[in-house]
Structure formats: structure tokens, C-alpha cells
Write an enzyme that holds these catalytic residues in place. Sequence first.
Site, PDB file in Angstrom:
ATOM      1  N   HIS A 141      11.233 -44.351  18.826  1.00  0.00           N
ATOM      2  CA  HIS A 141      11.094 -45.216  19.995  1.00  0.00           C
ATOM      3  C   HIS A 141      11.676 -44.480  21.197  1.00  0.00           C
ATOM      4  O   HIS A 141      12.511 -43.581  21.055  1.00  0.00           O
ATOM      5  CB  HIS A 141      11.852 -46.522  19.783  1.00  0.00           C
ATOM      6  N   GLU A 167      13.914 -45.240  23.304  1.00  0.00           N
ATOM      7  CA  GLU A 167      15.372 -45.280  23.385  1.00  0.00           C
ATOM      8  C   GLU A 167      16.016 -44.270  22.443  1.00  0.00           C
ATOM      9  O   GLU A 167      16.980 -43.588  22.809  1.00  0.00           O
ATOM     10  CB  GLU A 167      15.895 -46.686  23.029  1.00  0.00           C
ATOM     11  N   CYS A 227      14.176 -53.264  20.809  1.00  0.00           N
ATOM     12  CA  CYS A 227      14.081 -53.935  19.512  1.00  0.00           C
ATOM     13  C   CYS A 227      15.461 -53.913  18.834  1.00  0.00           C
ATOM     14  O   CYS A 227      16.421 -53.372  19.380  1.00  0.00           O
ATOM     15  CB  CYS A 227      13.049 -53.227  18.639  1.00  0.00           C
ATOM     16  N   CYS A 246      16.813 -50.265  18.327  1.00  0.00           N
ATOM     17  CA  CYS A 246      17.259 -49.593  19.547  1.00  0.00           C
ATOM     18  C   CYS A 246      18.476 -50.277  20.166  1.00  0.00           C
ATOM     19  O   CYS A 246      19.394 -49.603  20.645  1.00  0.00           O
ATOM     20  CB  CYS A 246      16.105 -49.507  20.531  1.00  0.00           C
TER      21      CYS A 246
END
Length: 153
Positions: free
Chosen positions: A56, A58, A86, A89
Site C-alpha cells: 500500500h 503508506e 486501512c 497501514c
Amino acid sequence: MDDLTTDMAFMRTALEAAILAIAHDDVPVGCVLVEDGLIIGVGENRREVDKDPTAHAEMVALRAAARLRPHWRMDEVTAYVTLEPCVMCAGAFVNARVRRVVIGAMDEKAGAVGSRYNLLGDPRLLHEAAVTYDVLAELSAELLREFFESRRP
């Protein structure tokens, strides 16, 4: 520059990172990590291109910043993310001790910083982070809308 102007400038950089994800067919989410006014990590979603479920934006940005630092703690870092993080993260931000998170669009389906959960404000965890919501939210949401509309039959 005032705080909102600064937040908007760094969120625009996060949006630029998000746009890069489209080139490799990843969902356009971007993240920029800033310390003392300097960008120390940038990431865009890379799950498809890297074939990595943890890639992701992040996580990519945290890994990039960690390579530059003498330690893993990011207690003076502000994260600018185009989409609400999410659970994975948000948990990474908690574990990295990120000081503040600035969010563009909210994620009603999987958001863990206010929508579904609020990991960054949970006093039962090791760390809490300050959060600023809705910075360039419409631009962030529109980028996501256009991406998903272009893939629907």
C-alpha cells in the site's frame, strides 16, 4: 505558510504519487511522509506491479523513509495520505509512532482512522496520532472515482 496551506501543498504531492499508481494498474492512492518540512518518503500503491499485498502507498512510503533514518521511530513525522488508511497501514503508523496523519478522502468500506475503526485514536494501543481530515478530499475522491469508473463494463 499557514498549516492548511502546508497541508494542501503536501497533499498535492501525495496526489501526484497516487497518479503514478494508475500507470501500473494499481488503485490511485499516494502517501508522503514529512519531517521538519522535508519529504522523507513517498509511496504509491504498488500491490499489482510488485505482486505484494502489503505494498500500500503508506507501507511503501514508510519503507522508503526508514531506509534514510538512523532508527525506526517517526515521532516527528506527518503522513499525508490521499485515502483514509486501512487497518494494516493505520497499525503501521501506530507502530512507527507517526505524530500526525493528514487524510484526503475517507474510506467508508475499509478505513481505520475514523470510518470503520479509529486505530490512531485508541488509547489502548502503544501510540496515538493527531489526525486532520478532508484535506483536498474532493480531488482524492474524484481520482478514485475516475479510476474505478474506467474499469467498469
